[in-house]
Design an enzyme around this catalytic site. Sequence first.
Site, PDB file in Angstrom:
ATOM      1  N   LYS A 121      -8.652  -2.442 -11.620  1.00  0.00           N
ATOM      2  CA  LYS A 121      -9.422  -3.489 -10.940  1.00  0.00           C
ATOM      3  C   LYS A 121      -9.653  -4.606 -11.928  1.00  0.00           C
ATOM      4  O   LYS A 121      -9.669  -4.380 -13.140  1.00  0.00           O
ATOM      5  CB  LYS A 121     -10.774  -2.953 -10.448  1.00  0.00           C
ATOM      6  CG  LYS A 121     -11.344  -3.738  -9.296  1.00  0.00           C
ATOM      7  CD  LYS A 121     -10.687  -3.381  -7.983  1.00  0.00           C
ATOM      8  CE  LYS A 121     -11.195  -4.191  -6.828  1.00  0.00           C
ATOM      9  NZ  LYS A 121     -10.672  -3.692  -5.543  1.00  0.00           N
TER      10      LYS A 121
HETATM   11  P1  NAD Z   1     -14.158 -11.322   1.920  1.00  0.00           P
HETATM   12  O1  NAD Z   1     -14.664 -12.105   0.779  1.00  0.00           O
HETATM   13  O2  NAD Z   1     -12.995 -11.829   2.709  1.00  0.00           O
HETATM   14  O3  NAD Z   1     -15.343 -11.039   2.981  1.00  0.00           O
HETATM   15  C1  NAD Z   1     -16.570 -10.518   2.626  1.00  0.00           C
HETATM   16  C2  NAD Z   1     -17.510 -10.795   3.791  1.00  0.00           C
HETATM   17  O4  NAD Z   1     -18.754 -10.141   3.556  1.00  0.00           O
HETATM   18  C3  NAD Z   1     -17.844 -12.262   4.003  1.00  0.00           C
HETATM   19  O5  NAD Z   1     -17.937 -12.513   5.393  1.00  0.00           O
HETATM   20  C4  NAD Z   1     -19.214 -12.409   3.355  1.00  0.00           C
HETATM   21  O6  NAD Z   1     -19.953 -13.496   3.889  1.00  0.00           O
HETATM   22  C5  NAD Z   1     -19.814 -11.086   3.739  1.00  0.00           C
HETATM   23  N1  NAD Z   1     -20.940 -10.642   2.916  1.00  0.00           N
HETATM   24  C6  NAD Z   1     -21.075 -10.660   1.582  1.00  0.00           C
HETATM   25  N2  NAD Z   1     -22.267 -10.167   1.228  1.00  0.00           N
HETATM   26  C7  NAD Z   1     -22.885  -9.834   2.391  1.00  0.00           C
HETATM   27  C8  NAD Z   1     -24.129  -9.262   2.691  1.00  0.00           C
HETATM   28  N3  NAD Z   1     -24.997  -8.936   1.725  1.00  0.00           N
HETATM   29  N4  NAD Z   1     -24.424  -9.032   3.992  1.00  0.00           N
HETATM   30  C9  NAD Z   1     -23.559  -9.351   4.978  1.00  0.00           C
HETATM   31  N5  NAD Z   1     -22.369  -9.889   4.731  1.00  0.00           N
HETATM   32  C10 NAD Z   1     -22.039 -10.136   3.464  1.00  0.00           C
HETATM   33  O7  NAD Z   1     -13.858  -9.858   1.308  1.00  0.00           O
HETATM   34  P2  NAD Z   1     -12.939  -8.734   1.936  1.00  0.00           P
HETATM   35  O8  NAD Z   1     -11.598  -8.839   1.321  1.00  0.00           O
HETATM   36  O9  NAD Z   1     -13.093  -8.702   3.407  1.00  0.00           O
HETATM   37  O10 NAD Z   1     -13.612  -7.441   1.274  1.00  0.00           O
HETATM   38  C11 NAD Z   1     -14.775  -6.842   1.828  1.00  0.00           C
HETATM   39  C12 NAD Z   1     -14.938  -5.457   1.230  1.00  0.00           C
HETATM   40  O11 NAD Z   1     -13.749  -4.684   1.505  1.00  0.00           O
HETATM   41  C13 NAD Z   1     -15.117  -5.406  -0.277  1.00  0.00           C
HETATM   42  O12 NAD Z   1     -15.938  -4.297  -0.615  1.00  0.00           O
HETATM   43  C14 NAD Z   1     -13.704  -5.134  -0.778  1.00  0.00           C
HETATM   44  O13 NAD Z   1     -13.686  -4.521  -2.061  1.00  0.00           O
HETATM   45  C15 NAD Z   1     -13.234  -4.187   0.291  1.00  0.00           C
HETATM   46  N6  NAD Z   1     -11.778  -4.089   0.400  1.00  0.00           N
HETATM   47  C16 NAD Z   1     -11.022  -5.187   0.659  1.00  0.00           C
HETATM   48  C17 NAD Z   1      -9.648  -5.042   0.779  1.00  0.00           C
HETATM   49  C18 NAD Z   1      -8.754  -6.195   1.131  1.00  0.00           C
HETATM   50  O14 NAD Z   1      -7.540  -5.980   1.327  1.00  0.00           O
HETATM   51  N7  NAD Z   1      -9.260  -7.408   1.276  1.00  0.00           N
HETATM   52  C19 NAD Z   1      -9.051  -3.775   0.608  1.00  0.00           C
HETATM   53  C20 NAD Z   1      -9.872  -2.668   0.379  1.00  0.00           C
HETATM   54  C21 NAD Z   1     -11.238  -2.844   0.275  1.00  0.00           C
END
Ligand code: NAD
Length: 437
Positions: A121
């Site tokens: 990471k």
């Molecule tokens: P992103 O930045 O596209 O979206 C995150 C979303 O969460 C946004 O809408 C943001 O406004 C919201 N958010 C942040 N803090 C918040 C809170 N306290 N309350 C409510 N909403 C909140 O990120 P993403 O890529 O969608 O990733 C989200 C999660 O999924 C993370 O934990 C990431 O590690 C995990 N993840 C992502 C992927 C991927 O392919 N993008 C893969 C595996 C895991």
Amino acid sequence: MTVLTKAPPQVPVSSTPARGSMLATALAQLDSACDCLKLDDGLRAIIRQPERELTVAVPIRRDDGTVSVFTGYRVQHSSARGPCKGGIRYHPRVDMDEVRALAMLMTLKCAVVNLPFGGAKGGVTVDPALLSDGELERLTRRYAAMILPLLGGKRDIPAPDVNTGERTMAWLMDTISMLEGHLVREIATGKPIALGGSEGRSEATGRGVAIAAVEMLRRLGRDPQGLSVAVQGFGNVGQYAANILAAEYGCKVVALSDVSDALHNPNGLDLQAVTAHVRHSPGHLLAGYGLNGCVDHIANADLLTLEVDVLIPAAIENQITAQNADDIRAGVIVEGANGPTTFEADAILKDRGITVVPDIVANAGGVIVSYFEWVQDLQSFFWGAEEVRAQLGSTLRRAFQEVWAFAGRGGYDMRTAAYVLAVDRVASAIQQRGLFP
Ligand code: NAD
């Protein structure tokens, strides 16, 4: 062959990870899996520690001519089963312990879905909303150059995570290609399709979350059609998960939230309208939607405790804690985010009979399609969207079934089963490779 001798048990990865932190949770879950396996102390000590860590000070020239320095990290947790794989996160709360925890989760996620990857990471401690596009590009290029000694298509392959995306991966790949003197597509995944990205990568994690939710509901004897769903976080993962569950499985998405707002309509939200609003709004936020009274605006914390069939935390870590776990009223929780449930909360949910599909299974769709992207880049032979979807579905369903069956045989909950299976695979790889020299 026995290659490992007794080592002092429980060698701490950092002096003491903060109580309730993501690293504390990840280590507690890992220890509990090691206990179930009665794992050799030496193997446990190896798996508790990242193999390699790098901290970099990343200077960039700001648009006003001044210089700012940001701290960046790259952690390789394990390469026992293959090249290290893991995303890069831009967030003001990124620190070394968080990156360590996320790297360990990646090792276990790749192992549980049986991809030939280890875990890594990276991250930069920065609020990207405060940087211009030009500043973000300079930050990404300098950070990429500074962590380059660790990277490589056969060593360590980054991908997007919170606040990074296709554009970030394009800059990273271009920087490394310029330094290497030739195009190095396989250095990163989650790239734009024109640069060797895969069809279906942007939707992959959300699609995987939807598949995992449906697989769990069906095993609980429930038809997903018409079931109510609440999604915390409406970014990449949350948007695709919500839309796919509604459009392809007939679920009723009743609540959504992000950093700016939380929307609720017990009759179901108009997802097309919400998604179109977010795509076009400044900062891609929910704020400003539903001002005509078509939805209730609730507190973000209240979304987590709504009475729904399925709750999908898809925002950030540590959202379901000992403070609110008793108030959760969802029947099933499907972890779209990494580490959204603390160790203490997990025990409370288990006691209360709430089924949890753990992050390392539920959100593995992203790394599965990243693996497909890497394979396509290495072969310079690209697949169509339908083939990617079909392969994602079969890989994730097979992994889900393995975890489900293992949980049934061992009398485990899904998280314990997933961790035990994953740790066993990583430990076997370490054991069979033996210790060098
Ligand atoms: P992103 O930045 O596209 O979206 C995150 C979303 O969460 C946004 O809408 C943001 O406004 C919201 N958010 C942040 N803090 C918040 C809170 N306290 N309350 C409510 N909403 C909140 O990120 P993403 O890529 O969608 O990733 C989200 C999660 O999924 C993370 O934990 C990431 O590690 C995990 N993840 C992502 C992927 C991927 O392919 N993008 C893969 C595996 C895991």
